[in-house]
Design a protein around this motif. Structure first.
Motif, mmCIF file in Angstrom:
data_model
loop_
_atom_site.group_PDB
_atom_site.id
_atom_site.type_symbol
_atom_site.label_atom_id
_atom_site.label_comp_id
_atom_site.label_asym_id
_atom_site.label_seq_id
_atom_site.Cartn_x
_atom_site.Cartn_y
_atom_site.Cartn_z
ATOM 1 N N GLN A 1 0.844 -1.193 0.000
ATOM 2 C CA GLN A 1 0.000 0.000 0.000
ATOM 3 C C GLN A 1 0.878 1.242 0.000
ATOM 4 O O GLN A 1 1.876 1.308 0.712
ATOM 5 N N VAL A 2 0.523 2.209 -0.816
ATOM 6 C CA VAL A 2 1.267 3.458 -0.913
ATOM 7 C C VAL A 2 0.412 4.584 -0.342
ATOM 8 O O VAL A 2 -0.753 4.732 -0.702
ATOM 9 N N GLN A 3 0.994 5.366 0.545
ATOM 10 C CA GLN A 3 0.332 6.551 1.066
ATOM 11 C C GLN A 3 1.125 7.777 0.651
ATOM 12 O O GLN A 3 2.361 7.778 0.724
ATOM 13 N N LEU A 4 0.413 8.821 0.234
ATOM 14 C CA LEU A 4 1.046 10.015 -0.309
ATOM 15 C C LEU A 4 0.655 11.239 0.502
ATOM 16 O O LEU A 4 -0.518 11.407 0.863
ATOM 17 N N VAL A 5 1.617 12.102 0.761
ATOM 18 C CA VAL A 5 1.364 13.340 1.494
ATOM 19 C C VAL A 5 2.022 14.490 0.737
ATOM 20 O O VAL A 5 3.246 14.514 0.565
ATOM 21 N N LEU A 20 6.403 21.987 -4.804
ATOM 22 C CA LEU A 20 5.558 21.024 -4.130
ATOM 23 C C LEU A 20 6.319 19.723 -3.927
ATOM 24 O O LEU A 20 7.114 19.327 -4.777
ATOM 25 N N SER A 21 6.045 19.071 -2.815
ATOM 26 C CA SER A 21 6.641 17.777 -2.523
ATOM 27 C C SER A 21 5.545 16.750 -2.312
ATOM 28 O O SER A 21 4.488 17.064 -1.762
ATOM 29 N N CYS A 22 5.835 15.551 -2.724
ATOM 30 C CA CYS A 22 4.925 14.423 -2.525
ATOM 31 C C CYS A 22 5.745 13.318 -1.866
ATOM 32 O O CYS A 22 6.551 12.662 -2.543
ATOM 33 N N ALA A 98 -0.141 8.108 -7.569
ATOM 34 C CA ALA A 98 0.826 7.075 -7.939
ATOM 35 C C ALA A 98 0.109 5.855 -8.489
ATOM 36 O O ALA A 98 -0.979 5.496 -8.020
ATOM 37 N N GLY A 99 0.745 5.237 -9.476
ATOM 38 C CA GLY A 99 0.193 4.039 -10.073
ATOM 39 C C GLY A 99 1.281 3.033 -10.361
ATOM 40 O O GLY A 99 2.420 3.407 -10.674
ATOM 41 N N SER A 100 0.927 1.778 -10.269
ATOM 42 C CA SER A 100 1.900 0.711 -10.494
ATOM 43 C C SER A 100 2.332 0.669 -11.956
ATOM 44 O O SER A 100 1.501 0.776 -12.859
ATOM 45 N N HIS A 116 -3.515 5.517 -6.116
ATOM 46 C CA HIS A 116 -3.205 6.137 -4.827
ATOM 47 C C HIS A 116 -3.156 7.655 -4.990
ATOM 48 O O HIS A 116 -2.532 8.155 -5.934
ATOM 49 N N TRP A 117 -3.775 8.350 -4.038
ATOM 50 C CA TRP A 117 -3.868 9.807 -4.108
ATOM 51 C C TRP A 117 -3.521 10.430 -2.761
ATOM 52 O O TRP A 117 -3.832 9.864 -1.702
ATOM 53 N N GLY A 118 -2.917 11.621 -2.835
ATOM 54 C CA GLY A 118 -2.716 12.411 -1.642
ATOM 55 C C GLY A 118 -3.944 13.262 -1.350
ATOM 56 O O GLY A 118 -4.927 13.241 -2.092
ATOM 57 N N GLN A 119 -3.857 14.045 -0.289
ATOM 58 C CA GLN A 119 -5.000 14.837 0.164
ATOM 59 C C GLN A 119 -5.086 16.184 -0.541
ATOM 60 O O GLN A 119 -6.110 16.863 -0.464
#
Length: 127
Positions: A1-5, A20-22, A98-100, A116-119
């Protein structure tokens, strides 16, 4: 699982810059395709820039070419979006996604391609 901030958003005057940073969690993030998207009020989410994990190939929205640069530091599990010469029309909430690489590849400009998406982080450019 990928989490993005995401981080780095803010308010600037036209002509200014922001980076911007991810930041991502997950051991395999370095191979993921990553995209920066933005969504302005009343508009659809659009893909600003994408970068592959394998060879660093990039793709940009025409309106940001020459002004924005996407890059990644896999040692830090972070993808950046350097935004220069900002314009009021760049005002939006910016999201990283992000995508595989098993399912998508650059250009990968469609929202539905990403898992996967950040907020999101707000960018406001005043004239």
């Amino acid at each position: 699982q990928v989490q993005l901030v995401e981080s780095g958003g803010g308010s600037v005057q036209a002509g200014g810059s922001l980076r911007l940073s991810c930041a991502a969690s997950g051991r395999t993030f370095s191979v993921y395709v990553v995209g920066w998207f933005r969504q302005a009020p009343g508009k659809e989410r659009e893909c600003v820039a994408t970068i592959s994990g394998s060879d660093g190939r990039t793709r940009y929205l025409d309106s940001v070419k020459g002004r924005f640069t996407i890059s990644r530091d896999n040692a830090k599990n972070t993808v950046y979006l350097q935004m220069n010469s900002l314009k009021p029309e760049d005002t939006a909430v910016y999201y990283c996604a992000a995508g595989s690489p098993r399912t998508i590849a650059v250009p990968a400009t469609r929202v539905e391609e990403y898992d996967h998406w950040g907020q999101g982080t707000q960018v406001t450019v005043s004239s």
